[in-house]
Design a protein around this motif. Structure first.
Motif, PDB file in Angstrom:
ATOM      1  N   ARG A  90     143.571  55.597  18.570  1.00  0.00           N
ATOM      2  CA  ARG A  90     144.913  56.162  18.809  1.00  0.00           C
ATOM      3  C   ARG A  90     145.987  55.291  18.159  1.00  0.00           C
ATOM      4  O   ARG A  90     146.905  55.793  17.516  1.00  0.00           O
ATOM      5  CB  ARG A  90     145.189  56.290  20.304  1.00  0.00           C
ATOM      6  N   SER A  94     148.597  55.925  14.735  1.00  0.00           N
ATOM      7  CA  SER A  94     150.036  55.652  14.565  1.00  0.00           C
ATOM      8  C   SER A  94     150.275  54.750  13.362  1.00  0.00           C
ATOM      9  O   SER A  94     151.224  54.953  12.598  1.00  0.00           O
ATOM     10  CB  SER A  94     150.612  54.982  15.824  1.00  0.00           C
ATOM     11  N   LYS A  97     149.902  56.848  10.203  1.00  0.00           N
ATOM     12  CA  LYS A  97     151.074  57.685   9.923  1.00  0.00           C
ATOM     13  C   LYS A  97     152.184  56.863   9.273  1.00  0.00           C
ATOM     14  O   LYS A  97     152.959  57.377   8.476  1.00  0.00           O
ATOM     15  CB  LYS A  97     151.590  58.339  11.205  1.00  0.00           C
ATOM     16  N   ALA A 129     156.188  51.554  13.976  1.00  0.00           N
ATOM     17  CA  ALA A 129     155.067  52.505  13.926  1.00  0.00           C
ATOM     18  C   ALA A 129     154.542  52.862  15.307  1.00  0.00           C
ATOM     19  O   ALA A 129     154.126  54.001  15.527  1.00  0.00           O
ATOM     20  CB  ALA A 129     153.931  51.927  13.078  1.00  0.00           C
ATOM     21  N   VAL A 130     154.549  51.919  16.225  1.00  0.00           N
ATOM     22  CA  VAL A 130     153.912  52.178  17.528  1.00  0.00           C
ATOM     23  C   VAL A 130     154.880  52.308  18.694  1.00  0.00           C
ATOM     24  O   VAL A 130     154.508  52.800  19.746  1.00  0.00           O
ATOM     25  CB  VAL A 130     152.839  51.119  17.878  1.00  0.00           C
ATOM     26  N   GLN A 132     158.069  54.170  19.949  1.00  0.00           N
ATOM     27  CA  GLN A 132     158.946  55.287  19.635  1.00  0.00           C
ATOM     28  C   GLN A 132     160.263  55.277  20.403  1.00  0.00           C
ATOM     29  O   GLN A 132     161.163  56.025  20.076  1.00  0.00           O
ATOM     30  CB  GLN A 132     158.240  56.612  19.915  1.00  0.00           C
TER      31      GLN A 132
END
Length: 193
Positions: A90, A94, A97, A129-130, A132
């Motif tokens: 998971r 991230s 992406k 990135a991780v 939000q």
């Protein structure tokens, strides 16, 4: 089962079955009554934990692939982090992406590798990135505007939170995965640990 504790003017009701804590207090001077439910803290812990684990993952991949161009499986990474490969994937999703890692699916050689050299990936890029949400969040519900504290707390906190987060981001932008790996190896070899 529920426990009740009185500490520093606050009443804490702990609902052990649902892992929730209710905080209740009364402000006699300003006529403010506060009752709030605080989740176990998993959301906040999860943000910090996900970031630390993402850094762990990238440092581990950097070390394991420093002399060779290969993909590493999530179960190998999970063994170092001491968690589930599913959770690792998971976080890697991230990071993928954000173009910090590359994935190769299926068969022999399936796994993950860094998309760039570790000295070109900053801790800020990983954070973005991780994570939000902002580092510090305001109330989830609007405070009581009839209370002087309720009316003024968010405008007072906004600039403090904003400048603290910006300072943190400036610091993170100055450190790379290569820097983190170097310090990690020093600490890992420290015999006093």
């Amino acid at each position: 089962m529920s426990n009740r504790t009185f500490l520093f003017g606050l009443h804490f009701f702990v609902d052990e079955k649902n892992f929730k804590r209710t905080v209740s207090t009364i402000d006699i001077n300003h006529q403010c009554n506060y009752i709030g439910i605080v989740e176990r803290g998993e959301r906040y812990v999860a943000v910090v934990s996900r970031y630390s684990i993402a850094l762990h993952i990238l440092a581990w991949i950097a070390e394991m692939t420093k002399d060779r161009d290969e993909f590493v499986a999530s179960d190998r990474i999970a063994a170092s982090v001491n968690t589930s490969p599913v959770f690792i994937r998971r976080i890697l999703g991230s990071l993928g992406k954000a173009r910090l890692v590359i994935v190769q699916h299926g068969g022999t050689g399936a796994g993950w590798k860094l998309a760039r050299n570790p000295d070109s990936i900053t801790l800020l890029e990983v954070y973005e990135a991780v994570v939000q949400k902002p580092l510090f969040e305001l109330h989830h519900s609007t405070p009581n505007s009839g209370c002087i504290i309720g009316k003024g707390i968010q405008p007072a906190l906004n600039p403090i939170y904003s400048s603290a987060e910006e300072a943190m981001k400036r610091q993170l932008a100055q450190v790379t995965i290569a820097d983190l790996l170097e310090e990690t190896l020093v600490q890992g070899n420290n015999k006093q640990l």
